[in-house]
Design a protein around this motif. Structure first.
Motif, PDB file in Angstrom:
ATOM      1  N   ALA A 225       4.367  -1.892   3.694  1.00 28.25           N
ATOM      2  CA  ALA A 225       3.373  -1.564   3.117  1.00 28.25           C
ATOM      3  C   ALA A 225       3.024  -1.085   2.090  1.00 28.25           C
ATOM      4  O   ALA A 225       3.530  -0.806   1.907  1.00 28.25           O
ATOM      5  CB  ALA A 225       2.534  -0.437   4.283  1.00 28.25           C
ATOM      6  N   GLU A 226       1.987  -1.744   1.742  1.00 30.45           N
ATOM      7  CA  GLU A 226       1.455  -1.409   0.125  1.00 30.45           C
ATOM      8  C   GLU A 226       1.593   0.331   0.122  1.00 30.45           C
ATOM      9  O   GLU A 226       1.065   0.777   1.131  1.00 30.45           O
ATOM     10  CB  GLU A 226       0.273  -2.357  -0.031  1.00 30.45           C
ATOM     11  CG  GLU A 226       0.697  -3.400  -0.352  1.00 30.45           C
ATOM     12  CD  GLU A 226      -0.364  -4.084  -1.204  1.00 30.45           C
ATOM     13  OE1 GLU A 226      -1.250  -3.450  -1.558  1.00 30.45           O
ATOM     14  OE2 GLU A 226      -0.489  -5.597  -0.740  1.00 30.45           O
ATOM     15  N   GLY A 227       1.858   0.586  -0.411  1.00 28.32           N
ATOM     16  CA  GLY A 227       1.789   1.683  -1.090  1.00 28.32           C
ATOM     17  C   GLY A 227       2.890   2.814  -0.451  1.00 28.32           C
ATOM     18  O   GLY A 227       2.950   4.600  -1.434  1.00 28.32           O
ATOM     19  N   LEU A 287      -0.328  -6.892  16.249  1.00 30.28           N
ATOM     20  CA  LEU A 287       0.093  -5.397  17.046  1.00 30.28           C
ATOM     21  C   LEU A 287      -0.539  -4.303  16.316  1.00 30.28           C
ATOM     22  O   LEU A 287      -1.033  -3.703  16.877  1.00 30.28           O
ATOM     23  CB  LEU A 287       1.587  -5.467  17.969  1.00 30.28           C
ATOM     24  CG  LEU A 287       2.409  -6.370  18.767  1.00 30.28           C
ATOM     25  CD1 LEU A 287       4.124  -6.086  19.199  1.00 30.28           C
ATOM     26  CD2 LEU A 287       1.474  -6.196  19.817  1.00 30.28           C
ATOM     27  N   LEU A 288      -0.190  -4.842  14.829  1.00 30.82           N
ATOM     28  CA  LEU A 288      -0.498  -3.421  14.852  1.00 30.82           C
ATOM     29  C   LEU A 288      -1.763  -2.980  14.142  1.00 30.82           C
ATOM     30  O   LEU A 288      -2.795  -2.021  14.322  1.00 30.82           O
ATOM     31  CB  LEU A 288       0.160  -3.203  12.556  1.00 30.82           C
ATOM     32  CG  LEU A 288       1.463  -2.429  12.810  1.00 30.82           C
ATOM     33  CD1 LEU A 288       2.019  -2.577  11.721  1.00 30.82           C
ATOM     34  CD2 LEU A 288       1.440  -1.253  13.528  1.00 30.82           C
ATOM     35  N   ALA A 289      -2.558  -4.257  13.729  1.00 30.93           N
ATOM     36  CA  ALA A 289      -3.932  -4.491  13.918  1.00 30.93           C
ATOM     37  C   ALA A 289      -4.802  -4.424  14.866  1.00 30.93           C
ATOM     38  O   ALA A 289      -5.537  -3.885  14.788  1.00 30.93           O
ATOM     39  CB  ALA A 289      -3.984  -6.234  12.841  1.00 30.93           C
ATOM     40  N   ALA A 398     -11.033  -0.509  -3.295  1.00 30.45           N
ATOM     41  CA  ALA A 398     -10.109  -1.055  -2.452  1.00 30.45           C
ATOM     42  C   ALA A 398      -9.807  -0.704  -0.831  1.00 30.45           C
ATOM     43  O   ALA A 398     -10.306   0.070  -0.339  1.00 30.45           O
ATOM     44  CB  ALA A 398      -8.434   0.473  -2.930  1.00 30.45           C
ATOM     45  N   PHE A 399      -8.452  -1.457  -0.007  1.00 22.79           N
ATOM     46  CA  PHE A 399      -8.670  -1.716   0.930  1.00 22.79           C
ATOM     47  C   PHE A 399      -8.324  -0.484   2.157  1.00 22.79           C
ATOM     48  O   PHE A 399      -8.327  -0.397   2.921  1.00 22.79           O
ATOM     49  CB  PHE A 399      -7.675  -2.966   1.573  1.00 22.79           C
ATOM     50  CG  PHE A 399      -6.837  -2.970   1.456  1.00 22.79           C
ATOM     51  CD1 PHE A 399      -5.680  -3.596   0.500  1.00 22.79           C
ATOM     52  CD2 PHE A 399      -5.404  -3.087   2.624  1.00 22.79           C
ATOM     53  CE1 PHE A 399      -4.477  -2.943   0.708  1.00 22.79           C
ATOM     54  CE2 PHE A 399      -4.569  -2.838   2.806  1.00 22.79           C
ATOM     55  CZ  PHE A 399      -3.817  -3.072   1.208  1.00 22.79           C
ATOM     56  N   LYS A 400      -7.363   0.370   1.133  1.00 21.68           N
ATOM     57  CA  LYS A 400      -7.345   1.792   1.494  1.00 21.68           C
ATOM     58  C   LYS A 400      -6.969   2.253   0.448  1.00 21.68           C
ATOM     59  O   LYS A 400      -6.541   2.093  -0.963  1.00 21.68           O
ATOM     60  CB  LYS A 400      -5.478   1.292   2.766  1.00 21.68           C
ATOM     61  CG  LYS A 400      -4.483   0.425   1.845  1.00 21.68           C
ATOM     62  CD  LYS A 400      -2.958   0.403   2.324  1.00 21.68           C
ATOM     63  CE  LYS A 400      -1.674   1.614   2.681  1.00 21.68           C
ATOM     64  NZ  LYS A 400      -0.851   0.284   3.359  1.00 21.68           N
TER      65      LYS A 400
HETATM   66  O1  LIG Z   1      -4.857   4.094  11.369  1.00 26.12           O
HETATM   67  C1  LIG Z   1      -5.297   2.522  10.572  1.00 26.12           C
HETATM   68  C2  LIG Z   1      -4.444   2.501  10.039  1.00 26.12           C
HETATM   69  C3  LIG Z   1      -4.859   1.629   8.529  1.00 26.12           C
HETATM   70  N1  LIG Z   1      -6.107   1.165   8.699  1.00 26.12           N
HETATM   71  C4  LIG Z   1      -6.482  -0.231   7.756  1.00 26.12           C
HETATM   72  O2  LIG Z   1      -5.806  -0.876   7.764  1.00 26.12           O
HETATM   73  C5  LIG Z   1      -5.299  -1.792   7.350  1.00 26.12           C
HETATM   74  C6  LIG Z   1      -3.776  -2.252   7.100  1.00 26.12           C
HETATM   75  O3  LIG Z   1      -3.374  -1.150   5.984  1.00 26.12           O
HETATM   76  P1  LIG Z   1      -1.276  -0.666   6.358  1.00 26.12           P
HETATM   77  O4  LIG Z   1      -1.469  -1.300   7.558  1.00 26.12           O
HETATM   78  O5  LIG Z   1      -1.402   0.733   5.661  1.00 26.12           O
HETATM   79  O6  LIG Z   1      -1.206  -1.402   5.437  1.00 26.12           O
HETATM   80  P2  LIG Z   1      -0.809  -3.350   4.551  1.00 26.12           P
HETATM   81  O7  LIG Z   1       0.024  -3.495   3.381  1.00 26.12           O
HETATM   82  O8  LIG Z   1      -1.714  -4.211   4.566  1.00 26.12           O
HETATM   83  O9  LIG Z   1       0.360  -3.580   5.698  1.00 26.12           O
HETATM   84  C7  LIG Z   1       0.504  -4.389   6.716  1.00 26.12           C
HETATM   85  O10 LIG Z   1       0.497  -5.451   6.194  1.00 26.12           O
HETATM   86  C8  LIG Z   1       1.946  -5.755   5.636  1.00 26.12           C
HETATM   87  C9  LIG Z   1       1.972  -7.430   5.078  1.00 26.12           C
HETATM   88  O11 LIG Z   1       2.653  -8.027   6.339  1.00 26.12           O
HETATM   89  C10 LIG Z   1       3.284  -5.545   6.877  1.00 26.12           C
HETATM   90  O12 LIG Z   1       4.281  -5.519   5.734  1.00 26.12           O
HETATM   91  C11 LIG Z   1       2.666  -3.761   7.219  1.00 26.12           C
HETATM   92  O13 LIG Z   1       4.389  -3.976   7.872  1.00 26.12           O
HETATM   93  C12 LIG Z   1       1.831  -3.414   6.878  1.00 26.12           C
HETATM   94  O14 LIG Z   1       1.345  -1.814   7.655  1.00 26.12           O
HETATM   95  C13 LIG Z   1      -6.429  -1.088   5.638  1.00 26.12           C
HETATM   96  O15 LIG Z   1      -7.117  -1.647   5.362  1.00 26.12           O
HETATM   97  C14 LIG Z   1      -6.275   0.273   6.388  1.00 26.12           C
HETATM   98  O16 LIG Z   1      -7.127   1.460   5.716  1.00 26.12           O
HETATM   99  C15 LIG Z   1      -7.226   2.009   9.578  1.00 26.12           C
HETATM  100  O17 LIG Z   1      -8.136   1.235   9.002  1.00 26.12           O
HETATM  101  N2  LIG Z   1      -6.542   2.833  10.730  1.00 26.12           N
END
Ligand SMILES: O=c1ccn([C@@H]2O[C@H](COP(=O)(O)OP(=O)(O)O[C@H]3O[C@H](CO)[C@@H](O)[C@H](O)[C@H]3O)[C@@H](O)[C@H]2O)c(=O)[nH]1
Ligand SMILES: NC(=O)c1ccc[n+]([C@@H]2O[C@H](COP(=O)([O-])OP(=O)(O)OC[C@H]3O[C@@H](n4cnc5c(N)ncnc54)[C@H](O)[C@@H]3O)[C@@H](O)[C@H]2O)c1
Length: 734
Positions: A225-227, A287-289, A398-400
């Motif tokens: 994940a970014e960051g 699943l995460l989304a 930023a998106f996060k």
């Molecule tokens: O509890 C949470 C966690 C995240 N977010 C939002 O979800 C988005 C995505 O966040 P995150 O998953 O942390 O960042 P990414 O860099 O998009 O990472 C995702 O996408 C990558 C690219 O495929 C994968 O490799 C990672 O495993 C997966 O977590 C962001 O807008 C966050 O603000 C929420 O709203 N609530």
């Protein structure tokens, strides 16, 4: 499916043999066993990575850093390569510059000492084994194994427009490999691709291969994940390798497992069939989304009932079957991956005539859109159903947090909505450049001239808030929070502790604190709660493994704590030893069972390295170095200006592959070098909300999209605070 312990005998990188039973073990009972006449696998000595973006760059850097393999990263974007070869890297990831400098130059740096000074000190260098180049053909020719880390955006045209993955870059890369290679190679698909893409790659390679040249294609999706990319790469939850069930396929999988096993425990290296591997990547993101859309859906119910979403999230997350991660309600998920990869699954399902399945996954995206619009409407409703001429300050674009990436950021939608309501919108984000904000708003359909009448990009939060009627928190940057640091972080609900609660007035914890101490913006965190690991709940203890990683070739051993969370907000800079050892009680964030991440995440040198001089544990300081982070062009728009050409054209292609923040903004006050990211520290102060209050128009609204504010403290200053997932106190005009 089995772990790679059997796949990598003795954790060695040297050739070894497998037999028929191990073939069936590797791929599970259903796997077809094949003859094992010559099943010795080839040790990988040279890797080439195609693509130096957010995946290719960090993956290659960590691979080189953690092994003795020679790694060359190539890109058709010469600007990117130039930046990778400079002191200012093209992307920002915490800790990345330290690893790149060590592996690329054989030196290391930290914020206290300059690289040049350090490189002159004896015993502080290692043999460089990371290279960045635009000579794609040579790098292909030299490699034993090739990582394909090119972009796979959503198609913008033609069949599957807006849903299917555009595989043009993957295909061009495969054709180039076949065109150039005169010896056998292992091709590793790391880009996120639709299920069965490996088959297409194999077809392209074999149809275009030179006589006698054989390619093995593996699927090895990336989950960083970014960051938190460096942390994720150093200590991934799992590495997945999908291969063909042929002796050659198994051998290739063994070779790749041999690479990772140099720093990743073999039980985390999992092999499976190639289609499962490809689908696992899309499935994981879906699943995460899905969790985020689920909690966002619940946030709507909370707002209507008086339940509080962070309390609900915390309560549910304590169920070990559910777990606490990815359950923070917000204004909707953004980023380059979630939406793209869910659309990919939707498209796949529809192609397979599985329409109900497609609808199910599309619902996750629909809910995400709904959340953004719902938040917009709530803001308008509170502000007397009229934004015309009112000033709305938007904090965060930023998106996060901890990234400057703005792709699919929910802020784009909200700012566009406010501008359409004829509000005066003032945006501030500590890491996103102004040019990037304009680009996003234009790509969302805005007219630049019109936009500039309604939208202003500010240099500080105070500028943005001065004279504002309302403030909207869109990104959870720590500097915007007014909470006591002890309660910051997604996993720790702001109003709760296991026993105590925050005082509504002071924000000070009453009762026994069990929350993480978090301070990511320079504040000193106060630790409370259990002081020793034996006081921690057993479930937490289990998560806190210390990884001892041995390089089988060199004998080098590195230790680092395995993160039990990917949430960078949990990073702590508490007082105490910077590099906790295995038995160090201070290695844990008091009261949480979570290890201290930043300092302890990174490997520390333990044993002399035979062929490389030891480098000191400079990485303890990596997270004090927070240079401005980059943005980048949207995947979906990167390829829009041209189509990938023939392999021969690729290396000199002037196409728009650049990051957003390789901008022409060389005249900004930061100067030209701010396009890229060096190790310099950029600390930020927290906003003083009392100061903001003095400059705002009354009534003063604050809309907290990330639940990072202590509403009681703000209300004491006269603000009207509305937060995602909490009942509205003030709306009613809608
Ligand atoms: O509890 C949470 C966690 C995240 N977010 C939002 O979800 C988005 C995505 O966040 P995150 O998953 O942390 O960042 P990414 O860099 O998009 O990472 C995702 O996408 C990558 C690219 O495929 C994968 O490799 C990672 O495993 C997966 O977590 C962001 O807008 C966050 O603000 C929420 O709203 N609530
Ligand atoms: N960004 C993430 O957090 C993340 C995480 C996991 C997986 N992924 C996936 O990994 C892939 C790459 O993502 P990214 O974020 O690194 O993309 P990116 O756009 O940042 O980088 C891709 C790079 O590949 C280069 N490239 C394209 N064709 C090439 C060729 N033929 N030869 C050499 N270089 C070439 C481009 O110029 C670009 O620099 C995507 O499939 C993405 O879905 C991304």
């Amino acid at each position: 499916m089995i772990s790679a312990e059997n796949l990598v005998p003795g954790n060695e990188c040297a050739p070894s043999s497998i037999n028929e039973s191990s073939v069936s073990q590797i791929h599970g009972e259903g796997a077809k066993t094949v003859g094992a006449a010559d099943t010795a696998h080839k040790a990988v000595r040279k890797i080439t990575c195609l693509g130096s973006g957010f995946v290719g760059g960090p993956t290659s850097a960590v691979t080189a850093f953690m092994s003795n393999i020679d790694v060359t990263v190539v890109d058709i974007n010469s600007e990117r390569i130039k930046a990778w070869n400079s002191d200012r890297l093209p992307i920002y990831e915490p800790g990345l510059h330290e690893i790149v400098y060590a592996a690329r130059d054989g030196t290391y740096t930290n914020s206290a000492l300059k690289r040049n000074e350090l490189s002159n000190l004896p015993g502080r260098t290692r043999k460089p084994n990371l290279h960045f180049s635009t000579n794609v053909d040579k790098a292909i020719q030299d490699a034993d194994l090739i990582f394909v880390c090119v972009n796979t955006p959503t198609k913008a045209n033609g069949v599957g427009k807006g849903a299917a993955a555009d595989l043009a870059f993957v295909e061009a890369a495969a054709r180039n490999i076949a065109h150039v290679a005169t010896e056998d190679k292992i091709i590793v698909e790391k880009s996120t691709v639709p299920c069965r893409t490996a088959h297409s790659i194999r077809e392209i390679l074999s149809a275009n291969a030179k006589p006698g040249v054989h390619f093995d294609v593996l699927s090895n999706p990336e989950f960083l994940a970014e960051g938190t990319a460096v942390q994720d790469l150093l200590s991934p939850d799992r590495v997945i390798i999908g291969s063909e069930m042929t002796p050659e396929g198994i051998q290739a999988a063994r070779s790749l497992a041999g690479v990772y096993s140099q720093w990743i425990p073999t039980e985390r290296i999992i092999t499976m069939n190639v289609w499962s591997s490809e689908l696992s990547k899309l499935a994981a993101n879906a699943l995460l989304a899905q969790r985020i859309s689920s909690i966002n859906a619940l946030s709507a119910i909370c707002e209507a009932t008086g339940a509080e979403v962070d309390e609900v999230s915390h309560a549910c997350g304590l169920d070990s079957r559910i777990g606490p991660h990815m359950l923070a309600a917000g204004p909707g998920f953004g980023g380059s991956c979630f939406q793209k990869d869910i659309f990919n699954i939707v498209y796949l399902s529809e192609s397979l005539h599985l329409y109900e399945v497609a609808d199910y996954w599309r619902g996750i995206i629909n809910m995400n859109e709904y959340q953004k619009q719902r938040f917009t409407k709530r803001i308008i409703s509170c502000m007397f159903n009229n934004l015309t001429g009112k000033k709305v300050a938007v904090l965060g674009f930023a998106f996060k947090k901890n990234t400057s990436d703005t792709r699919e950021s929910p802020a784009i939608t909200l700012v566009s909505n406010f501008a359409a309501e004829r509000a005066q919108v003032a945006i501030y984000d500590p890491k996103v450049k102004e040019a990037q904000i304009w680009q996003e708003l234009q790509e969302a359909g805005g007219n630049l001239l019109q936009l500039k009448k309604n939208v202003l990009v500010c240099k500080s939060g105070y500028d943005a808030c001065r004279g504002a009627d309302g403030v909207v928190i869109m990104t959870g940057w720590d500097e915007f929070s007014n909470k006591d640091p002890i309660n910051a972080g997604n996993l720790a609900p702001p109003s709760m502790t296991s026993i105590g609660r925050l005082s509504p007035i002071t924000g000070v914890l009453q009762g026994r604190a069990m929350n993480a101490s978090v301070d990511n913006c320079g504040l000193q965190a106060k630790a409370q709660g259990p002081k020793t690991t034996k006081d921690l709940p057993s479930v937490q203890k289990k998560r806190d493994a210390t990884l001892v990683i041995r390089n089988p070739t060199t004998g080098e051993v590195v230790n680092f704590k395995k993160s039990s969370t990917r949430d960078s907000s949990m990073v702590s800079e508490l007082e105490g030893p910077q590099i906790p050892s295995h038995n160090d009680e201070n290695a844990f964030i008091e009261g949480t069972g979570r290890p201290r991440l930043r300092a302890s995440e990174v490997p520390t040198y333990n044993h002399p390295r035979p062929i490389m001089e030891p480098f000191p544990s400079a990485l303890t300081e990596i997270d004090n170095n927070l240079p401005r982070s980059p943005g980048r062009t949207k995947h979906g728009k990167q390829y829009s200006t041209t189509t990938p050409g023939s392999p021969s054209k690729l290396s000199s292609s002037p196409r728009r592959y650049s990051f957003h923040t390789f901008p022409s903004d060389k005249t900004t006050k930061d100067g030209p070098s701010t396009s890229n990211f060096g190790p310099e520290e950029t600390k930020t102060e927290r906003l003083d909300w009392a100061r903001i209050a003095k400059g705002m128009r009354k009534p003063m609204w604050v809309f907290d999209g990330r639940n990072i504010l202590d509403a009681a403290k703000l209300e004491a200053l006269g603000f009207r605070v509305e937060a995602i997932g909490r009942a509205s106190k003030y709306s009613g005009f809608g």
